[in-house]
Structures are given as C-alpha cells and as structure tokens.
Design a protein around this motif. Structure first.
Motif, PDB file in Angstrom:
ATOM      1  N   SER A   1      18.795 -42.472  20.409  1.00 64.49           N
ATOM      2  CA  SER A   1      17.500 -42.122  20.774  1.00 64.49           C
ATOM      3  C   SER A   1      16.705 -42.051  19.788  1.00 64.49           C
ATOM      4  CB  SER A   1      17.473 -40.804  21.782  1.00 64.49           C
ATOM      5  OG  SER A   1      16.190 -40.842  22.117  1.00 64.49           O
ATOM      6  N   GLY A   2      15.339 -42.662  19.671  1.00 62.68           N
ATOM      7  CA  GLY A   2      14.154 -42.611  18.930  1.00 62.68           C
ATOM      8  C   GLY A   2      13.679 -41.282  18.961  1.00 62.68           C
ATOM      9  N   VAL A   3      12.773 -40.966  18.036  1.00 60.65           N
ATOM     10  CA  VAL A   3      11.807 -39.766  17.747  1.00 60.65           C
ATOM     11  C   VAL A   3      10.597 -39.907  18.613  1.00 60.65           C
ATOM     12  CG1 VAL A   3      10.691 -38.201  16.284  1.00 60.65           C
ATOM     13  CG2 VAL A   3      12.757 -39.147  15.702  1.00 60.65           C
ATOM     14  N   LYS A   4      10.310 -38.832  19.572  1.00 56.72           N
ATOM     15  CA  LYS A   4       9.042 -39.089  20.421  1.00 56.72           C
ATOM     16  C   LYS A   4       7.967 -38.158  19.814  1.00 56.72           C
ATOM     17  CE  LYS A   4       7.603 -37.835  25.172  1.00 56.72           C
ATOM     18  NZ  LYS A   4       8.027 -37.409  26.321  1.00 56.72           N
ATOM     19  N   THR A   5       8.280 -36.964  19.191  1.00 57.37           N
ATOM     20  CA  THR A   5       7.293 -36.300  18.991  1.00 57.37           C
ATOM     21  C   THR A   5       7.733 -35.374  17.405  1.00 57.37           C
ATOM     22  OG1 THR A   5       6.637 -35.827  21.033  1.00 57.37           O
ATOM     23  CG2 THR A   5       5.698 -34.353  19.391  1.00 57.37           C
ATOM     24  N   ILE A   6       6.685 -35.137  16.590  1.00 57.03           N
ATOM     25  CA  ILE A   6       7.030 -34.399  15.579  1.00 57.03           C
ATOM     26  C   ILE A   6       6.005 -33.205  15.369  1.00 57.03           C
ATOM     27  CG2 ILE A   6       6.822 -34.261  12.991  1.00 57.03           C
ATOM     28  CD1 ILE A   6       7.642 -37.083  12.922  1.00 57.03           C
ATOM     29  N   LYS A   7       6.670 -32.013  15.351  1.00 53.39           N
ATOM     30  CA  LYS A   7       5.724 -30.751  15.511  1.00 53.39           C
ATOM     31  C   LYS A   7       5.647 -30.235  14.150  1.00 53.39           C
ATOM     32  CE  LYS A   7       6.783 -29.761  20.244  1.00 53.39           C
ATOM     33  NZ  LYS A   7       7.440 -28.526  21.318  1.00 53.39           N
ATOM     34  N   PRO A   8       4.278 -30.418  13.371  1.00 55.34           N
ATOM     35  CA  PRO A   8       4.162 -29.756  12.150  1.00 55.34           C
ATOM     36  C   PRO A   8       3.858 -28.396  12.410  1.00 55.34           C
ATOM     37  CG  PRO A   8       2.577 -31.210  12.745  1.00 55.34           C
ATOM     38  CD  PRO A   8       3.378 -31.318  13.851  1.00 55.34           C
ATOM     39  N   LEU A   9       4.191 -27.535  11.251  1.00 58.57           N
ATOM     40  CA  LEU A   9       3.640 -26.108  11.352  1.00 58.57           C
ATOM     41  C   LEU A   9       2.572 -25.900  10.391  1.00 58.57           C
ATOM     42  CD1 LEU A   9       7.153 -24.221  11.096  1.00 58.57           C
ATOM     43  CD2 LEU A   9       5.524 -24.812  13.155  1.00 58.57           C
ATOM     44  N   GLY A  10       2.156 -26.958   9.544  1.00 61.95           N
ATOM     45  CA  GLY A  10       0.817 -26.674   8.859  1.00 61.95           C
ATOM     46  C   GLY A  10       0.449 -27.950   7.710  1.00 61.95           C
ATOM     47  N   GLY A  11      -0.690 -28.068   7.719  1.00 60.77           N
ATOM     48  CA  GLY A  11      -1.229 -29.296   6.638  1.00 60.77           C
ATOM     49  C   GLY A  11      -2.039 -28.725   5.852  1.00 60.77           C
ATOM     50  N   TYR A  12      -3.277 -28.570   5.855  1.00 62.72           N
ATOM     51  CA  TYR A  12      -4.356 -28.239   4.829  1.00 62.72           C
ATOM     52  C   TYR A  12      -4.478 -26.636   5.236  1.00 62.72           C
ATOM     53  CZ  TYR A  12      -8.851 -26.560   3.148  1.00 62.72           C
ATOM     54  OH  TYR A  12      -9.615 -25.862   2.226  1.00 62.72           O
ATOM     55  N   SER A  13      -4.616 -25.577   4.316  1.00 60.38           N
ATOM     56  CA  SER A  13      -4.691 -24.411   4.157  1.00 60.38           C
ATOM     57  C   SER A  13      -4.868 -23.925   3.208  1.00 60.38           C
ATOM     58  CB  SER A  13      -3.382 -23.753   4.847  1.00 60.38           C
ATOM     59  OG  SER A  13      -3.573 -22.362   4.948  1.00 60.38           O
ATOM     60  N   CYS A  14      -5.949 -23.105   3.010  1.00 56.54           N
ATOM     61  CA  CYS A  14      -6.785 -22.561   1.845  1.00 56.54           C
ATOM     62  C   CYS A  14      -5.950 -21.254   1.488  1.00 56.54           C
ATOM     63  CB  CYS A  14      -8.315 -22.220   1.704  1.00 56.54           C
ATOM     64  SG  CYS A  14      -8.887 -21.737   0.052  1.00 56.54           S
ATOM     65  N   ARG A  15      -4.897 -21.331   0.781  1.00 59.19           N
ATOM     66  CA  ARG A  15      -4.037 -19.919   0.532  1.00 59.19           C
ATOM     67  C   ARG A  15      -3.268 -20.355  -0.693  1.00 59.19           C
ATOM     68  NH1 ARG A  15       1.394 -21.130   1.941  1.00 59.19           N
ATOM     69  NH2 ARG A  15       1.751 -22.722   3.047  1.00 59.19           N
ATOM     70  N   THR A  16      -2.561 -19.290  -1.135  1.00 59.25           N
ATOM     71  CA  THR A  16      -1.682 -19.412  -2.531  1.00 59.25           C
ATOM     72  C   THR A  16      -0.375 -19.658  -1.857  1.00 59.25           C
ATOM     73  OG1 THR A  16      -0.982 -16.966  -2.211  1.00 59.25           O
ATOM     74  CG2 THR A  16      -2.985 -17.520  -3.629  1.00 59.25           C
ATOM     75  N   MET A  17       0.627 -19.903  -2.823  1.00 58.09           N
ATOM     76  CA  MET A  17       1.963 -20.218  -2.521  1.00 58.09           C
ATOM     77  C   MET A  17       2.458 -19.079  -1.897  1.00 58.09           C
ATOM     78  SD  MET A  17       2.795 -22.057  -6.122  1.00 58.09           S
ATOM     79  CE  MET A  17       4.608 -22.533  -5.565  1.00 58.09           C
ATOM     80  N   ASN A  18       3.382 -19.427  -0.912  1.00 57.34           N
ATOM     81  CA  ASN A  18       4.031 -18.490  -0.066  1.00 57.34           C
ATOM     82  C   ASN A  18       3.026 -17.401   0.412  1.00 57.34           C
ATOM     83  OD1 ASN A  18       6.411 -19.966  -0.403  1.00 57.34           O
ATOM     84  ND2 ASN A  18       6.730 -18.662  -2.261  1.00 57.34           N
ATOM     85  N   SER A  19       1.893 -17.461   0.412  1.00 55.46           N
ATOM     86  CA  SER A  19       0.661 -16.655   1.114  1.00 55.46           C
ATOM     87  C   SER A  19       0.889 -15.247   0.339  1.00 55.46           C
ATOM     88  CB  SER A  19       0.769 -16.327   2.357  1.00 55.46           C
ATOM     89  OG  SER A  19       0.781 -17.728   3.117  1.00 55.46           O
ATOM     90  N   ARG A  20       1.288 -15.377  -1.028  1.00 54.48           N
ATOM     91  CA  ARG A  20       1.300 -14.174  -1.698  1.00 54.48           C
ATOM     92  C   ARG A  20       0.288 -13.932  -2.693  1.00 54.48           C
ATOM     93  NH1 ARG A  20       6.107 -11.138  -2.098  1.00 54.48           N
ATOM     94  NH2 ARG A  20       7.163 -11.163  -0.203  1.00 54.48           N
ATOM     95  N   ARG A  21      -0.173 -12.666  -2.962  1.00 60.09           N
ATOM     96  CA  ARG A  21      -1.214 -12.508  -3.778  1.00 60.09           C
ATOM     97  C   ARG A  21      -0.890 -12.280  -5.167  1.00 60.09           C
ATOM     98  NH1 ARG A  21      -4.828  -7.029  -2.503  1.00 60.09           N
ATOM     99  NH2 ARG A  21      -5.158  -8.343  -0.754  1.00 60.09           N
ATOM    100  N   GLY A  22      -1.692 -13.122  -5.871  1.00 63.11           N
ATOM    101  CA  GLY A  22      -1.397 -13.332  -7.329  1.00 63.11           C
ATOM    102  C   GLY A  22      -0.397 -14.675  -7.687  1.00 63.11           C
ATOM    103  N   ASN A  23      -0.229 -15.459  -6.780  1.00 65.02           N
ATOM    104  CA  ASN A  23       0.693 -16.312  -6.931  1.00 65.02           C
ATOM    105  C   ASN A  23      -0.325 -17.588  -7.029  1.00 65.02           C
ATOM    106  OD1 ASN A  23       3.003 -15.349  -6.657  1.00 65.02           O
ATOM    107  ND2 ASN A  23       3.611 -16.257  -4.556  1.00 65.02           N
ATOM    108  N   PRO A  24       0.045 -18.670  -7.712  1.00 67.01           N
ATOM    109  CA  PRO A  24      -1.042 -19.983  -7.834  1.00 67.01           C
ATOM    110  C   PRO A  24      -1.393 -20.543  -6.418  1.00 67.01           C
ATOM    111  CG  PRO A  24       0.899 -20.043  -9.328  1.00 67.01           C
ATOM    112  CD  PRO A  24       1.186 -18.910  -8.238  1.00 67.01           C
TER     113      PRO A  24
END
Length: 407
Positions: free
Chosen positions: A303-326
């Motif tokens: 069976s082929g793929v019908k839908t892909i459910k992404p959890l995120g694309g563009y988001s203005c945040r740091t790596m892993n949403s941790r303060r001080g990270n790049p």
C-alpha cells in the motif's frame, strides 16, 4: 679458330697477373719501422732552436733532467726524429711507479701553506670577528622580525642629521658675512609666514569606504533570484503542490526570504498540516518521499502513502528550545519534523520506537531513516536523544568539513 680461342684465355690471365706481381714487390715496403728513430717518408720535422731562458723548466728540480729515448737515460734525442708514440709501453709504467702512492692528509690540502702565502679572510668572516670582539663600526641590530629589536654592537650614537637651511643652496659657494647680513630680513620675511601657515593647516585623513563581505548573505531586494526560480521549477517536475508566501522576517536570526508552503507531494500524498519551508529543504524532502518512503511502504505493506503528518517546519527558536543554545535550523525554514505516516489502506505508522514483534514497522522506519542520509545533512530520530523520541528531524545544515550527521 679453336686453337686461337684456347690461347686467348691463358694470355688474358697472364696479362692480369703482371700488375699484381709488380704491386707485391719489396720496393714499396718501408725500409724501417714507423716508430723507429730514423726518418720515415718525405716528412721532415721542423727544427726549433730554443734559447737557454726558454728551456728552463716551469717547476725546477734539484737534479738534472734526463730524457728517455730508446729505453736509455741521459741520451739526447737525435735531431730530426719524430715523437715516440706508444713505442715503449714500459715508459709510462716506470714513471708512475717512481712517483709513489698519493695520499691526502686528513685535514685536507692547504694550498696557501704549499704556496707559502697568507690565508685569505673573507668579508663575512672579518665582520663576524669584529662583531664578536665589539669592534664593529656599523651598528649591529638583533631581533629582526620580533617585537623587541635591540642593538648588539657598534656605536650607539648616530651622527645627527644636518638641519637643512632653507636659504642655503649646496650648488652655490658659501656667502660671506657681509653678503649674509643684507639677506637676513628678506629671508625671515619669506620663511617665517610659511612655517606658521604649515602649523595652522589641519591634518587631513582620507577614509576608505568599508567594503561588504563577499561571503556574507546577499541583501534582500524583493526580486526573486534565478536560483530560487530554478528550484521552484524542479519542485513542479517532482509533483510538489506548494504556493509562494510573503517573506518571513523575525529579526536577523529568524526568517525566510523566499518561503514556500507545501501541502502535497507526488503520488497524491497529502501533507497535513501544511508547513512553511525554504525551497531547498522542500526539494530534498520531496525526493526522499518519492524515491525512498513510498517504494518502501508498497514493498512491505502493499500500500502506498496517503498522508504525512509533520510536527514542525519554520519556527523561530533555539536548538531543542533550550535557552543559550544556538539557533535551530527551523529558524531559517531549513528543517522539517515528521511524526506519523498514514498508508492508503488506513494503517497509521508512528515513528516512535516499536516493540520487538513489530517487524514490518521497524523494518520500514529503519530503511527510510537510513536512506534519508542521501538527501539531508542531519537526520535525528528516536534513540538519538530524548528531544527526538517521537519524530524524525531532517535538515540541510551546512558544515565546513562537509560532515553529515545521521544518528
């Protein structure tokens, strides 16, 4: 006629043999040996009368000089004889044997001592000796190329430079005191104002405009560059459903100059919810789904793929949403997170780590995760770290070494 022909042959042979016999007589052979002391042929040697001053040897020896001729010593060579060449082979051997073995002293051959002259001292050696003894006439400077340049030897006092007189011309004879006194007021009137005017003139400094760094990102002009236009043409050929959206700018660290919003992929695969990305990562994601994910699902589930459910694309945040990270690659729209796949037969596959008996799901997720390194520079997922336990992370982060991180 037969007798005449018979006599003709012997007479012909006799006539041919007469010249051969005449050439082989003893009249043509030389009377003596060529290398003998007597004269050979009609070549007459020239007689040169040498003076006693010219006959002196260049390197005089203590004993008398003897001439070897015909194997005897002391006999003078007769006048008119030719030089002896290879006629007495034992002559060279006798001379070499009498010379004795040649040996070179360990310290080498000192030609100055052999000739009785004083050794020659080079300019560099003489200057090195003067510097070592402190007798150098020129100032010697050390530490060239370093921060502390110092004087090693020589006179520390330099001759003061003679002050140039504005009214003195070196090409003219010096003036007498009687001639100088009338010119003093005139020279002071012309020289003093110039000096004062030079002191009052402000110093002007030229500033060059600062050039823009050629490696920095080009400034946004609003006109889409050719690379972005070509990227969108490739998306259409891949069957991607997208639309252009206005520029996203949330400060110098966040934004996308030419974003696209992706809502579908090749093979009627829907992307829900739609995400905003840059064109480059969208193209890599479309290739991965078309050439890796869709064929693997058909192979394992028919069976082929019908839908892909992404959890995120563009988001203005740091790596892993941790303060001080790049800043994360999501801040530039250069990454996408995928949480679930829905097949056309209704099967929903979560990317989280599966149990031991979920053979088909584990095989599908392992295959597509390994093959994604062909298209992305960074691949993270369940097992990489606690921050990616429930989704796949794909981005196109550029590293100087060209390293691709696939964990």
């Amino acid at each position: 006629m037969a007798y005449v022909s018979l006599l003709h042959r012997p007479l012909t042979a006799l006539l041919l043999s007469i010249p051969l016999v005449a050439c082989s007589t003893d009249a043509l052979s030389p009377p003596t040996r060529v290398d003998g002391a007597s004269r050979v042929g009609a070549i007459r040697p020239s007689r040169v009368v040498t003076k006693p001053e010219q006959a002196a040897a260049a390197y005089p020896s203590e004993g008398p000089v003897s001439t070897l001729s015909d194997g005897t010593a002391g006999a003078a060579e007769p006048q008119g004889s030719l030089p002896m060449i290879d006629s007495q082979p034992d002559m060279a051997e006798t001379q070499v044997a009498s010379a004795g073995p040649m040996s070179v002293p360990p310290e080498g051959v000192n030609m100055d001592a052999m000739l009785g002259v004083e050794p020659v001292v080079g300019l560099a050696q003489e200057q090195a000796g003067d510097i070592a003894e402190g007798n150098a006439t020129q100032p010697v400077v050390g530490g060239i190329g370093e921060d502390n340049v110092r004087q090693l030897g020589g006179s520390a006092e330099l001759a003061p430079a003679a002050e140039a007189s504005p009214g003195h011309d070196p090409d003219l004879p010096p003036l007498t005191p009687e001639q100088i006194s009338p010119e003093e007021p005139t020279r002071a009137r012309h020289v003093t104002p110039q000096a004062g005017r030079r002191a009052e003139e402000p110093q002007q400094v030229a500033f060059l405009p600062r050039a823009r760094n050629p490696l920095s990102a080009p400034e946004y002009t609003g006109e889409m560059p050719r690379s972005e236009i070509a990227c969108r043409q490739r998306l259409k050929r891949l069957g991607v459903i997208f639309r252009d959206v206005p520029r996203i700018y949330n400060g110098p660290s966040c934004g996308i100059d030419y974003p696209v919003e992706i809502s579908g992929l090749s093979g009627n695969i829907a992307v829900k919810p739609a995400v905003k990305l840059n064109c480059q990562v969208t193209e890599a994601f479309a290739k991965w789904v078309k050439y890796e994910l869709a064929p693997s699902s058909r192979y394992r589930y028919w069976s082929g793929v019908k839908t892909i459910k992404p959890l995120g694309g563009y988001s203005c945040r740091t790596m892993n949403s941790r303060r001080g990270n790049p800043m994360s690659e999501h801040a530039r729209g250069n990454a996408i997170d995928v949480g679930k796949f829905v097949l056309k037969n209704g099967k929903e596959i979560d990317v989280r780590r599966k149990g031991f008996f979920a053979f088909r799901e584990r095989g599908l997720l392992k295959a597509v995760r390994a093959d994604s390194c062909k298209y992305f520079h960074t691949v993270l997922g369940p097992g990489s770290d606690p921050f990616h336990k429930d989704h796949f992370h794909f981005d196109l982060r550029t590293r100087k070494s060209g390293y691709r991180h696939c964990d």
